[in-house]
Write an enzyme that holds these catalytic residues in place. Sequence first.
Site, PDB file in Angstrom:
ATOM      1  N   HIS A 478       0.830  -1.204   0.000  1.00  0.00           N
ATOM      2  CA  HIS A 478       0.000   0.000   0.000  1.00  0.00           C
ATOM      3  C   HIS A 478       0.867   1.259   0.000  1.00  0.00           C
ATOM      4  O   HIS A 478       0.942   2.001   0.986  1.00  0.00           O
ATOM      5  CB  HIS A 478      -0.960  -0.006   1.190  1.00  0.00           C
ATOM      6  N   SER A 480       2.621   4.459  -2.953  1.00  0.00           N
ATOM      7  CA  SER A 480       2.150   5.287  -4.071  1.00  0.00           C
ATOM      8  C   SER A 480       2.191   4.526  -5.396  1.00  0.00           C
ATOM      9  O   SER A 480       1.502   4.902  -6.347  1.00  0.00           O
ATOM     10  CB  SER A 480       2.978   6.572  -4.170  1.00  0.00           C
ATOM     11  N   THR A 481       2.976   3.441  -5.475  1.00  0.00           N
ATOM     12  CA  THR A 481       2.970   2.636  -6.700  1.00  0.00           C
ATOM     13  C   THR A 481       1.627   1.927  -6.857  1.00  0.00           C
ATOM     14  O   THR A 481       1.095   1.813  -7.967  1.00  0.00           O
ATOM     15  CB  THR A 481       4.113   1.609  -6.681  1.00  0.00           C
ATOM     16  N   HIS A 518      -7.203   7.041  -2.927  1.00  0.00           N
ATOM     17  CA  HIS A 518      -8.028   6.017  -2.267  1.00  0.00           C
ATOM     18  C   HIS A 518      -7.330   5.305  -1.112  1.00  0.00           C
ATOM     19  O   HIS A 518      -7.996   4.743  -0.236  1.00  0.00           O
ATOM     20  CB  HIS A 518      -8.525   4.996  -3.295  1.00  0.00           C
ATOM     21  N   ASP A 519      -5.987   5.293  -1.070  1.00  0.00           N
ATOM     22  CA  ASP A 519      -5.268   4.652   0.041  1.00  0.00           C
ATOM     23  C   ASP A 519      -4.262   5.592   0.691  1.00  0.00           C
ATOM     24  O   ASP A 519      -3.289   5.140   1.303  1.00  0.00           O
ATOM     25  CB  ASP A 519      -4.539   3.393  -0.451  1.00  0.00           C
ATOM     26  N   ASP A 641      -8.964  -1.384  -8.003  1.00  0.00           N
ATOM     27  CA  ASP A 641      -8.243  -1.546  -6.734  1.00  0.00           C
ATOM     28  C   ASP A 641      -7.656  -2.950  -6.580  1.00  0.00           C
ATOM     29  O   ASP A 641      -6.613  -3.127  -5.950  1.00  0.00           O
ATOM     30  CB  ASP A 641      -9.197  -1.230  -5.577  1.00  0.00           C
ATOM     31  N   GLN A 693      -3.627 -16.866  -3.116  1.00  0.00           N
ATOM     32  CA  GLN A 693      -4.061 -16.229  -4.358  1.00  0.00           C
ATOM     33  C   GLN A 693      -5.268 -16.941  -4.966  1.00  0.00           C
ATOM     34  O   GLN A 693      -6.203 -16.312  -5.460  1.00  0.00           O
ATOM     35  CB  GLN A 693      -2.903 -16.202  -5.367  1.00  0.00           C
TER      36      GLN A 693
END
Length: 745
Positions: A478, A480-481, A518-519, A641, A693
Amino acid sequence: VQVQTNTGHGLRPLLPPQVLLVFAKEDSQSDAFWWACDRAGFRCNIARTPESAVECFLDKHHELIVIDGRHSRYFEPEAVCRLIRATKPSENTVILAVVPQKPPDQEEPSVLPLLCAGFSRRFVENSSVSACYNELIQIEHGEVRCQFKLRACNSVFTALEHCQEAVEITSEDHIIQYVNPAFERMMGYHKGELIGKELTELPKSDKNRADLLDTINTCIKKGKEWQGIYYARKKSGDSMQQHVKITPVVGQGGPSMHLTLTAHYSSAECHPLRHRDRRKDSIDARSLSSRSSDAPSLQNRRYSSVARIHSMTIEAPITKVINIINAAQESSPVTVAEALDRVLEILRTTELYSPQLASKEDDPHTNDLVGGLMNDGLRRLSGNQYVFCKNMSQSQLAIPVTLNDVPPSIAEMLNDEECWEFNILELEAATLKRPLTYLGLKIFTSFGVCEFLNCSEATLRSWLQLMESSYHSSNSYHNSTHAADVLHATAYFLRKERVKGSLDQLDEVASLLAATVHDVDHPGRTNSFLCNAGSELAILYNDTAVLESHHAALAFQLTVRDSKSNIFKNIDRNQFRTLRQAIIDMVLATEMTRHFEHVSKFVNSINKPMAAIEETSTTANIRNSPENRLLIKRMLIKCADVANPCRPLELCIEWAGRISEEYFAQTDEEKRQGLPVVMPVFDRNTCSVPKSQISFIDYFITDMFDAWDAFASLPGLMEHLSDNYKYWKSLDDMKCKSLRPPPPS
């Protein structure tokens, strides 16, 4: 009228009673009840959590439920009982509370709180199998058999509702308790005008002989049936001749009830004389003062409450739906009515959009993902404050003055920005972990954001720098990438023909801004962690959508704090409020507790109507309604997202490693601080990344992207998703727990 019921002809059911044991932990008491059920020949299930108890009960419809009330650290027994009592099948279920033994010098506690919570009786803990056996046998011979009779009554009254003969039931003192629809039609009264009134209050026909009523009452008091001709007066005032049969019905320990069956001649129809106190759906039923069990009177109070609810002038949409279904049931065949009963059962639950996974307990990866992502927290622990600090360090790379000043290598990368296979991780490396500002400038320019907001590119650039610096570069996922990745996916979706045709420019700008923020200031920990740690944010936002509320609030606080970076300073108040509301709604939509609600609404409001109607202007109108544009924007940002499983394989693998590392770090910290471990499978020493996953794709991704693909047409993404899923399955089949297969030996 033929009505089926699942009770036997006599006192006992056709099959042995089913018992549900609700015990959080196995101990001597739960074992004793288990073996007691075995000895009695009862079928038995065990549930460890309130949720699994309700799920199991709705599946099996147990006659008896035993809830462990000795310990409250696992669950509150009263709360579990209320959960079960809130379901329709529990009407005729006996619920037993197991309570702890009290020392002889302590006063015996009152049973009233248990009864008020919905328990039928209590059992003082005793781990003797014989004691548990005796308790079960007594309940089976007493309450369970009585409840089977009451369950059969539902079928009887269903039959009366459909009966063509007019039927009236009154109490011993001639108070009307029930009339069926045939009676209402014949007499011209609505049941609400009759129920609760004495027969003497109703107009009489002067065609009957003077002593007829005394003759009927004398016969009934002797316990004999009366038949004969009786003249009744309709609401209109007309008299009519009827052939009436009045039958006294004496209950165990209660007053007699009088059942009146009326056949009519020519213009005649029905009037009669007597009652019974409970029917399947009589919203006007009144309870009697003397009964052998509390259950019927409780039920009548419930129906009386339902009557008040149905008479309300302010109705929620769900209430209107339920009323429509109730009305449809009256004229439906039995099979359809039963199916509608099940529909109503589902609609009346509070968790309308949360799926019930039969295999959930068998799959710890899915279980932990659901627990970690869809719950706001397990419990509050005092004394543990989780405080995170923002990483405000700036990278050493000079931020461009304008797009023209972007370094050539980065500008070349950004030329591929409109392609889904765009490699955000290469941009991350080239920009020294500052991809959001560069990608944001390119995308926002492409969509004309500065023109829409009437702000300069310098202001936009300053705002992008401010937002990016508020992400934590120390987070493995979480950061900026991730924000840049979500922004890229958002722009890609907005360019799809059907999405573009459904949204206006304000929607597009709101979507891009929401994706960017958003995060923001994400601490690299889940909502559940913050709630369990008693963090300041969790307290501020009442353990509800903690992070999502913080992201949205902080984004606006930072934006308006300084005019240099206030991208909203030149738009009018109304436009700002509309834009702000849209951004907040989209950011909050990324919270996973309402995941299935958002997906279900999209499928039912967008996918299904579009599939049913050919692509015409009508379809466009369906899509373009404000409500549906809201659903499209929520679905868009939700898919953006969590689009990692739909990226090319190498990107998918890298993102899987990053999110796993963040979850591993959370588990490490939970163990260090003595907090509840929210996702135990994410232990760096034992976790299978392929399994996690697979579970994430199965539970959250597949259905959502199927729905989004059906709307936006994304064949490339779906192909990547399929390939990536096969990759993780192949690793799992090899028992490989890592991101990549082991090198060949």
